[in-house]
Design an enzyme around this catalytic site. Structure first.
Site, PDB file in Angstrom:
ATOM      1  CG  LEU A 100       1.658  -4.459  15.841  1.00  0.00           C
ATOM      2  CD1 LEU A 100       0.638  -2.778  16.550  1.00  0.00           C
ATOM      3  CD2 LEU A 100       1.704  -4.444  17.078  1.00  0.00           C
ATOM      4  CG  HIS A 101       0.831  -5.332   8.589  1.00  0.00           C
ATOM      5  ND1 HIS A 101       1.062  -5.783   7.452  1.00  0.00           N
ATOM      6  CD2 HIS A 101       0.678  -6.334   9.138  1.00  0.00           C
ATOM      7  CE1 HIS A 101       0.976  -6.712   7.739  1.00  0.00           C
ATOM      8  NE2 HIS A 101       1.011  -7.523   8.228  1.00  0.00           N
ATOM      9  CB  ALA A 102       2.967   0.740   8.233  1.00  0.00           C
ATOM     10  CB  VAL A 146      -3.613  -5.103   8.043  1.00  0.00           C
ATOM     11  CG1 VAL A 146      -4.009  -4.357   7.091  1.00  0.00           C
ATOM     12  CG2 VAL A 146      -3.910  -3.307   9.197  1.00  0.00           C
TER      13      VAL A 146
END
Lengths: 104, 133
Positions: A28-30, A26
């Site tokens: 550097l998502h949440a 994913v």
């Protein structure tokens, strides 16, 4: 790249730099952003990162700023670290990125 | 990191919907971990959509920390009822509770992240409010 805004404390230490490629799917998502921020906050050093070796630099201790970068999988994160525990801080954030933030 | 939660700023989530409040709390727990005191409240006293002062007071109590408590709210009544709840607290506690001007879900995760690093109440509020900056 002299950053005149760097804090006085950070200026006393030569900045250390290194880079790592984002391997987790994913990017550097949440969730990875939260992990990076929490890791960075564990050190006194000023920790910044950028998608290019010459910036623009993002404060790795700010969850909002880290998420705004929206770095995708495959992106190279360039770190710039300065402070008394800079060496350990750099090793810790690099390890986190290499491990894909504990994700696949 | 298994830092003791007692010293970290507590987070309270107030939504008109108990499902939203609970869901936001789930996100905080899963993304940030257990190092932060956390409580949520949602719905009116009849179980419908709304907020109620008593529920908010209970949540503040549940998430209480000597470092203070940051409240994340959704719409209108959630904010006014939260402010009312803060005013009903004992004077020595009142100054240590703030309502953040931030989106409820994102703000809760960000505030908790900031808190988990041992930041002050002011820093937690500032970080959550960066979303609207």
């Amino acid at each position: 790249m002299h950053n005149v805004n760097a804090s006085r404390a950070a200026n006393a230490f030569a900045p250390l730099t290194a880079s790592a490629v984002l391997v987790n799917a994913v990017g550097l998502h949440a969730r990875p952003s939260v992990k990076l921020t929490q890791c960075a906050k564990g050190f006194a050093a000023k920790i910044e990162f950028a998608l290019a070796p010459d910036g623009p630099w993002t404060d790795a201790k700010s969850p909002v700023k880290v998420m705004r970068v929206k770095a995708p999988q495959g992106a190279t994160l360039h770190f710039r670290v300065a402070g008394p525990d800079g060496k350990a801080a750099l090793a810790a954030v690099l390890a986190l990125v290499h491990d894909g933030f504990g994700e696949a | 990191m298994s830092s003791s939660s007692s010293g970290n700023v507590g987070i309270v989530i107030v939504s008109h919907s108990s499902k939203i409040a609970e869901g936001a709390a789930d996100m905080v727990r899963q993304m940030v971990g257990n190092a932060v005191p956390l409580a949520w409240t949602g719905g009116d006293t009849d179980g419908g959509l709304g907020t109620n002062v008593a529920g908010i007071l209970e949540a503040i109590e549940a998430a209480w920390s000597t470092a203070g408590v940051a409240i994340l709210v959704d719409l209108g009544g959630a904010e006014t009822n939260s402010e009312m709840a803060v005013e009903m607290l004992a004077e020595d506690r009142r100054a240590r509770v703030v309502v953040c001007n931030a989106p409820v879900v994102e703000g809760a995760v960000i505030a908790a992240t900031e808190s988990s690093g041992g930041s002050s109440l002011a820093a937690v509020k500032r970080s959550a409010e960066e979303f609207y900056a």
